[in-house]
Design an enzyme around this catalytic site. Structure first.
Site, PDB file in Angstrom:
ATOM      1  N   ARG A 143      49.503  42.029  37.301  1.00 11.02           N
ATOM      2  CA  ARG A 143      48.067  41.718  37.212  1.00 11.02           C
ATOM      3  C   ARG A 143      47.883  40.397  36.492  1.00 11.02           C
ATOM      4  O   ARG A 143      48.574  40.124  35.512  1.00 11.02           O
ATOM      5  CB  ARG A 143      47.334  42.795  36.397  1.00 11.02           C
ATOM      6  CG  ARG A 143      47.399  44.179  36.947  1.00 11.02           C
ATOM      7  CD  ARG A 143      47.138  45.188  35.843  1.00 11.02           C
ATOM      8  NE  ARG A 143      48.164  45.140  34.813  1.00 11.02           N
ATOM      9  CZ  ARG A 143      48.083  45.713  33.604  1.00 11.02           C
ATOM     10  NH1 ARG A 143      46.999  46.369  33.257  1.00 11.02           N
ATOM     11  NH2 ARG A 143      49.061  45.626  32.727  1.00 11.02           N
ATOM     12  N   LYS A 204      53.510  47.102  49.127  1.00 16.76           N
ATOM     13  CA  LYS A 204      52.662  46.158  48.384  1.00 16.76           C
ATOM     14  C   LYS A 204      51.205  46.248  48.864  1.00 16.76           C
ATOM     15  O   LYS A 204      50.271  46.401  48.078  1.00 16.76           O
ATOM     16  CB  LYS A 204      53.201  44.735  48.580  1.00 16.76           C
ATOM     17  CG  LYS A 204      52.284  43.631  48.143  1.00 16.76           C
ATOM     18  CD  LYS A 204      52.135  43.606  46.647  1.00 16.76           C
ATOM     19  CE  LYS A 204      51.033  42.659  46.228  1.00 16.76           C
ATOM     20  NZ  LYS A 204      50.948  42.502  44.804  1.00 16.76           N
ATOM     21  N   LEU A 250      38.685  52.553  37.472  1.00 20.38           N
ATOM     22  CA  LEU A 250      37.579  53.509  37.645  1.00 20.38           C
ATOM     23  C   LEU A 250      36.268  52.934  37.132  1.00 20.38           C
ATOM     24  O   LEU A 250      35.274  53.646  37.078  1.00 20.38           O
ATOM     25  CB  LEU A 250      37.881  54.808  36.880  1.00 20.38           C
ATOM     26  CG  LEU A 250      38.632  55.924  37.603  1.00 20.38           C
ATOM     27  CD1 LEU A 250      38.575  57.197  36.784  1.00 20.38           C
ATOM     28  CD2 LEU A 250      38.077  56.197  39.000  1.00 20.38           C
ATOM     29  N   CYS A 260      43.858  38.564  45.147  1.00 20.00           N
ATOM     30  CA  CYS A 260      44.714  39.555  45.829  1.00 20.00           C
ATOM     31  C   CYS A 260      43.945  40.599  46.646  1.00 20.00           C
ATOM     32  O   CYS A 260      44.181  40.735  47.839  1.00 20.00           O
ATOM     33  CB  CYS A 260      45.593  40.252  44.799  1.00 20.00           C
ATOM     34  SG  CYS A 260      46.577  39.094  43.854  1.00 20.00           S
TER      35      CYS A 260
HETATM   36  C1  UGA Z   1      45.778  43.160  41.526  1.00 21.02           C
HETATM   37  C2  UGA Z   1      46.552  44.469  41.266  1.00 21.02           C
HETATM   38  O1  UGA Z   1      45.907  45.232  40.238  1.00 21.02           O
HETATM   39  C3  UGA Z   1      48.003  44.179  40.877  1.00 21.02           C
HETATM   40  O2  UGA Z   1      48.726  45.396  40.764  1.00 21.02           O
HETATM   41  C4  UGA Z   1      48.640  43.305  41.977  1.00 21.02           C
HETATM   42  O3  UGA Z   1      49.995  42.990  41.687  1.00 21.02           O
HETATM   43  C5  UGA Z   1      47.845  42.023  42.108  1.00 21.02           C
HETATM   44  O4  UGA Z   1      46.482  42.353  42.483  1.00 21.02           O
HETATM   45  C6  UGA Z   1      48.504  41.170  43.166  1.00 21.02           C
HETATM   46  O5  UGA Z   1      48.555  41.575  44.332  1.00 21.02           O
HETATM   47  O6  UGA Z   1      49.127  40.146  42.830  1.00 21.02           O
HETATM   48  P1  UGA Z   1      44.546  41.389  39.917  1.00 21.02           P
HETATM   49  O7  UGA Z   1      44.105  40.703  41.165  1.00 21.02           O
HETATM   50  O8  UGA Z   1      45.110  40.591  38.803  1.00 21.02           O
HETATM   51  O9  UGA Z   1      45.697  42.481  40.264  1.00 21.02           O
HETATM   52  O10 UGA Z   1      43.268  42.156  39.385  1.00 21.02           O
HETATM   53  P2  UGA Z   1      42.783  43.643  39.031  1.00 21.02           P
HETATM   54  O11 UGA Z   1      42.903  43.845  37.580  1.00 21.02           O
HETATM   55  O12 UGA Z   1      43.387  44.666  39.920  1.00 21.02           O
HETATM   56  O13 UGA Z   1      41.221  43.499  39.367  1.00 21.02           O
HETATM   57  C7  UGA Z   1      40.796  43.199  40.705  1.00 21.02           C
HETATM   58  C8  UGA Z   1      39.285  43.271  40.811  1.00 21.02           C
HETATM   59  O14 UGA Z   1      38.829  44.611  40.623  1.00 21.02           O
HETATM   60  C9  UGA Z   1      38.532  42.426  39.776  1.00 21.02           C
HETATM   61  O15 UGA Z   1      37.445  41.786  40.404  1.00 21.02           O
HETATM   62  C10 UGA Z   1      38.058  43.439  38.749  1.00 21.02           C
HETATM   63  O16 UGA Z   1      36.894  43.050  38.068  1.00 21.02           O
HETATM   64  C11 UGA Z   1      37.798  44.642  39.640  1.00 21.02           C
HETATM   65  N1  UGA Z   1      37.900  45.918  38.890  1.00 21.02           N
HETATM   66  C12 UGA Z   1      39.082  46.306  38.336  1.00 21.02           C
HETATM   67  C13 UGA Z   1      36.772  46.724  38.768  1.00 21.02           C
HETATM   68  O17 UGA Z   1      35.671  46.393  39.283  1.00 21.02           O
HETATM   69  N2  UGA Z   1      36.869  47.894  38.074  1.00 21.02           N
HETATM   70  C14 UGA Z   1      38.026  48.312  37.517  1.00 21.02           C
HETATM   71  O18 UGA Z   1      38.060  49.416  36.932  1.00 21.02           O
HETATM   72  C15 UGA Z   1      39.164  47.496  37.640  1.00 21.02           C
END
Ligand code: UGA
Length: 429
Positions: A143, A204, A250, A260
């Protein structure tokens, strides 16, 4: 073991540093001259926690091309696979790099594809450009904002390809599989799943597709909770306690973004469609995400005049990063700016932007919200949860507070004189 890592983005740079720390001999290739010169000065080009310190402590050599790639036991490919307009992943960089590896690497060297690539890509490379090397799919699960932590203490490692590559991949990862004491995970070793390249490639997309779908479902539950008069927070907290559901991903909000999820969900849907398979759950998750953002925009438009001034709190796609790629905050700003509203923004990690939807980036939240008709929280930065809401209300013109990330306590917002609109307060349908 001698490694050449190609690409010094989030995946390549953190892999290069982690493998060097555990004792491998690592050369990292970066073709972007600006990024390369920063790396040569041992400066962190990503803004990731710990990367700056490790750059000063490891012997990773950064180069534009690796003249000794023929010495590499493993070549790790970590170049970008951006989204094409048709939703498919763009493999131009992977193909280009594969041709140069074929030219320079020794026959029998392992080529581990860390980039996110569609199912079948490694098979194609194995029978094409990389006929004489051993092509392994080895996707990452890190992440942004936790890139080093996730590389040093991964939840799992997946790799797939010809069986002759298996021992090399296991030796490569052996030092990273020992879990440090206090990592909070019970298993003694990080699991390494050895499979086919197609399975590793799909694993993935499956992970990102599932997490994105989980979030779309969560947003639907939050919206529905409001319609039926339930408390979304209590519902989601209860769900989180079921270990089969888990507490991660969640938190409801105005939708998921980043470099991603949007790219990988569309690529997965396109991959399925290309095979004649209608992935209905994933299509719905993507559609829900678009609708979620559109409904937030609609709600703000309904409740503010067309020439309103909006104080936007957050620009990054999530907290803990300055990355604005596919940021829901920016997408919302664009919709509001298109209807004539002025958007002034504040983000703890971003000091300026060339994005035309943003009139001004201010140095703090109060400055961005001064004279605003509405305050919109668009990124889940912890400091927004701790905002002095009375001080905020003192500087705003209007009393609308839109919490697009479920970080503000509605009771505190009401006590400060705001009309609070949260995730559940969207128009139904
Ligand atoms: C995501 C995955 O979580 C990683 O496991 C993966 O390796 C990565 O993509 C990738 O393919 O390289 P990332 O893009 O860094 O990681 O971000 P996340 O933390 O997953 O968040 C993604 C989106 O979901 C953000 O816009 C965030 O605000 C949103 N989100 C996340 C929510 O709205 N609620 C949550 O509870 C969590």
């Amino acid at each position: 073991m001698r490694l050449t890592v190609i690409g010094a983005g989030y995946v390549g740079l953190t892999s290069a540093l982690a493998f060097a720390v555990v004792g491998h001999d690592v050369v990292c290739v970066e073709r972007d001259p600006v990024r390369l010169s920063r790396l040569l000065r041992r400066e962190d080009p990503l803004g990731e926690p710990g990367v700056g310190e490790l750059l000063g402590q490891t012997a990773v050599r950064f180069v534009e091309t690796d003249p000794e790639i023929d010495r590499a036991d493993v070549v790790l490919v970590a170049v970008g696979t951006p989204m094409r307009p048709d939703g498919h992943a763009d493999l131009v960089q992977v193909d280009e790099v594969s041709r140069s590896i074929a030219f320079g690497a020794r026959p029998g060297a392992v080529v581990a594809i860390r980039s996110t690539v569609p199912v079948g890509t490694c098979d194609r490379l194995q029978t094409g450009a990389l006929l004489h090397q051993l092509v392994v799919s080895n996707p990452e699960f890190l992440r942004e904002g936790h890139a080093l932590q996730d590389t040093f203490v991964p939840t799992r490692i997946v790799a797939g390809g010809p069986s002759a590559a298996r021992a090399v991949v296991e030796a490569l990862y052996a030092p990273l599989r020992e879990r440090p004491c206090g990592s909070g995970v019970a298993a003694a070793q990080v699991p390494l799943i050895w499979t086919t390249s197609r399975s590793a490639e799909l694993a993935k997309y499956a992970a990102n597709g599932f997490l994105a779908t989980k979030l779309s479902f969560v947003n639907e539950i939050a919206n529905l909770a409001d319609v039926v008069g339930a408390d979304a927070g209590a519902v989601l907290r209860t769900m989180a306690l079921d270990p089969r559901i888990g507490a991660g991903h969640l938190r409801p909000g105005l939708g998921w973004g980043g470099s991603c999820f949007p790219k990988d969900t569309r690529a997965l849907a396109a991959l399925a469609a290309g095979e004649g398979y209608d992935f209905i759950v994933l299509r719905a998750a993507i559609e829900q995400n678009n609708r979620q953002l559109a409904q937030f925009a609609l709600m703000i438009e309904r409740e503010t005049p067309t020439d309103a001034s909006i104080g936007l709190l957050g620009l990054a796609f999530k907290a803990g990063t300055a990355d604005t790629r596919e940021s829901p905050a920016l997408a919302l700003a664009h919709r509001l700016a298109r209807t004539g509203r002025r958007v002034n923004a504040y983000d703890p990690a971003i000091r300026s932007t060339s994005d035309t939807a943003i009139s001004r980036v201010d140095p703090d939240a109060l400055a961005a919200c001064t004279d605003a008709d509405a305050v919109v929280v668009a990124t889940e930065w912890p400091e927004f949860a701790a905002l002095d809401l009375r001080a905020l209300r003192d500087v705003t013109r209007g009393d609308l507070l839109v919490d697009g990330r479920a970080v503000i306590d509605p009771v505190r917002a009401a006590a400060a004189g705001f009309r609070y609109r949260g995730v559940g307060g969207l128009p139904a349908g």
